[in-house]
Design an enzyme around this catalytic site. Structure first.
Site, PDB file in Angstrom:
ATOM      1  N   LYS A  19       0.816  -1.220   0.000  1.00 43.40           N
ATOM      2  CA  LYS A  19       0.000   0.000   0.000  1.00 43.40           C
ATOM      3  C   LYS A  19       0.857   1.280   0.000  1.00 43.40           C
ATOM      4  O   LYS A  19       2.065   1.228   0.266  1.00 43.40           O
ATOM      5  CB  LYS A  19      -0.924  -0.034   1.230  1.00 43.40           C
ATOM      6  N   PHE A  68     -14.505   3.794   8.659  1.00 43.64           N
ATOM      7  CA  PHE A  68     -13.163   4.028   8.133  1.00 43.64           C
ATOM      8  C   PHE A  68     -13.118   4.106   6.606  1.00 43.64           C
ATOM      9  O   PHE A  68     -12.054   4.286   6.024  1.00 43.64           O
ATOM     10  CB  PHE A  68     -12.193   2.947   8.625  1.00 43.64           C
ATOM     11  N   HIS A 129      -2.133  -5.636   1.598  1.00 43.94           N
ATOM     12  CA  HIS A 129      -3.457  -6.246   1.419  1.00 43.94           C
ATOM     13  C   HIS A 129      -3.266  -7.677   0.942  1.00 43.94           C
ATOM     14  O   HIS A 129      -2.309  -7.975   0.228  1.00 43.94           O
ATOM     15  CB  HIS A 129      -4.252  -5.470   0.360  1.00 43.94           C
TER      16      HIS A 129
HETATM   17  P1  IDP Z   1      -8.019  -6.872   5.584  1.00 47.02           P
HETATM   18  O1  IDP Z   1      -7.229  -5.848   4.782  1.00 47.02           O
HETATM   19  O2  IDP Z   1      -7.181  -7.500   6.653  1.00 47.02           O
HETATM   20  O3  IDP Z   1      -8.726  -7.876   4.723  1.00 47.02           O
HETATM   21  P2  IDP Z   1     -10.596  -5.563   5.967  1.00 47.02           P
HETATM   22  O4  IDP Z   1     -11.482  -5.762   7.142  1.00 47.02           O
HETATM   23  O5  IDP Z   1     -11.017  -6.170   4.663  1.00 47.02           O
HETATM   24  O6  IDP Z   1      -9.138  -6.049   6.383  1.00 47.02           O
HETATM   25  O7  IDP Z   1     -10.417  -4.002   5.796  1.00 47.02           O
HETATM   26  C1  IDP Z   1      -9.861  -3.442   4.621  1.00 47.02           C
HETATM   27  C2  IDP Z   1      -8.906  -2.342   4.992  1.00 47.02           C
HETATM   28  O8  IDP Z   1      -9.622  -1.291   5.643  1.00 47.02           O
HETATM   29  C3  IDP Z   1      -7.838  -2.730   6.016  1.00 47.02           C
HETATM   30  O9  IDP Z   1      -6.731  -3.397   5.474  1.00 47.02           O
HETATM   31  C4  IDP Z   1      -7.470  -1.361   6.589  1.00 47.02           C
HETATM   32  O10 IDP Z   1      -6.628  -0.654   5.687  1.00 47.02           O
HETATM   33  C5  IDP Z   1      -8.820  -0.676   6.647  1.00 47.02           C
HETATM   34  N1  IDP Z   1      -9.463  -0.871   7.967  1.00 47.02           N
HETATM   35  C6  IDP Z   1     -10.082  -1.978   8.419  1.00 47.02           C
HETATM   36  N2  IDP Z   1     -10.542  -1.833   9.665  1.00 47.02           N
HETATM   37  C7  IDP Z   1     -10.211  -0.578  10.032  1.00 47.02           C
HETATM   38  C8  IDP Z   1     -10.414   0.192  11.244  1.00 47.02           C
HETATM   39  O11 IDP Z   1     -10.992  -0.271  12.242  1.00 47.02           O
HETATM   40  N3  IDP Z   1      -9.921   1.455  11.242  1.00 47.02           N
HETATM   41  C9  IDP Z   1      -9.272   1.997  10.176  1.00 47.02           C
HETATM   42  N4  IDP Z   1      -9.059   1.327   9.030  1.00 47.02           N
HETATM   43  C10 IDP Z   1      -9.524   0.034   8.948  1.00 47.02           C
HETATM   44 MG    MG Z   2     -10.310  -7.682   3.415  1.00 47.01          MG
END
Ligand code: IDP
Ligand code: MG
Length: 186
Positions: A19, A68, A129
Site C-alpha cells: 500500500k 473508516f 493487502h
Molecule cells: P483486511 O485488509 O485484513 O482484509 P478488511 O477488514 O477487509 O481487512 O479491511 C480493509 C482495509 O480497511 C484494512 O486493510 C485497513 O486498511 C482498513 N481498515 C479496516 N478496519 C479498520 C479500522 O478499524 N480502522 C481503520 N481502518 C480500517
Molecule cells: Mg479484506
C-alpha cells in the site's frame, strides 16, 4: 538471479498489494519485498499502479458505509501501490498469516513479527493487502491484472513454477520460467 526449491502440490494464486504508506518509504518497501521472497512466495506478476479515488472506492466496495471507508479510499488513492500476483502452495492463507491481523495497534503487541506488526502505521495504513478467499483472489486479480489469464497460466506456467524452474528477476521483482528449463521442452 536465484533458483528456488520446487513444491509438491499445485500452486495457489493470491492478490497482494503493497500500500501507499510503504511505497513512499524505500527501505520499508525493500524489506517487505525481501520478506515475500524469504517466505518462499513466487511472484507471478508485479506492477506499480496509481489508483484514482473512484477505483479505490470500487475495490473496497464491501466496506462502503463503515466509519473508516472514506479515510481508507483517500489513503489508497494517495500514492503508488505495488500490485502482485503471488503463488504458493497455500498462498491465500499463508500470505494473510505473513501479513498479520488487520488492526495494527493490536497486532503490534499480538503478532509483532508479521508485516503489519512490524511496519504498519495505523489501522488504516497497515502496509499490505491480501485476498481472503478463492473467489475474492480471482476477482481482485482481474481488477488489477485484467490482461492476466489464469487458465493459460495454470496450463503453461504453473508446472514449471511448481518444479522451481524459475529465475527471480530482482529489479522487476518477478519470477520467470528459466530459459534452460524451457529448452527441455523443445
Ligand atoms: P483486511 O485488509 O485484513 O482484509 P478488511 O477488514 O477487509 O481487512 O479491511 C480493509 C482495509 O480497511 C484494512 O486493510 C485497513 O486498511 C482498513 N481498515 C479496516 N478496519 C479498520 C479500522 O478499524 N480502522 C481503520 N481502518 C480500517
Ligand atoms: Mg479484506
Amino acid at each position: 538471479m536465484i533458483m528456488r526449491m520446487g513444491t509438491q502440490g499445485r500452486l495457489q494464486l493470491t492478490l497482494a498489494l503493497i500500500k501507499p504508506d510503504v511505497t513512499r518509504v524505500p527501505y520499508v518497501f525493500e524489506a517487505i519485498k525481501q520478506r515475500i521472497i524469504d517466505e518462499q512466495f513466487l511472484v507471478v506478476r508485479s506492477k506499480e499502479v496509481r489508483l484514482r479515488q473512484k477505483q479505490t472506492e470500487k475495490f473496497y466496495e464491501e466496506h462502503r458505509g463503515k466509519f473508516f471507508y472514506n479515510r481508507l479510499v483517500t489513503f489508497m488513492a494517495s500514492g503508488p501501490t505495488q500490485a502482485l500476483i503471488l503463488a504458493h502452495e497455500d498462498a491465500i492463507k499463508r500470505w494473510r498469516e505473513v501479513m498479520g491481523p488487520t488492526k495494527v495497534y493490536r497486532t503490534k503487541y499480538e503478532a509483532p513479527d508479521t508485516i503489519r506488526g512490524t511496519y504498519g502505521l495505523t489501522d488504516t495504513r497497515n502496509a499490505t493487502h491480501g485476498s481472503d478467499a478463492e473467489d475474492t483472489a480471482t476477482q481482485e486479480t482481474k481488477f488489477f491484472f485484467p490482461e492476466f489469464c489464469r487458465k493459460t497460466w495454470y496450463e503453461k506456467e504453473e508446472p514449471a513454477f511448481r518444479r522451481g524452474q524459475v529465475i527471480f528477476h530482482k529489479k522487476e521483482f518477478v519470477h520467470r520460467i528459466s530459459a534452460s528449463s524451457q529448452e527441455q521442452w523443445w
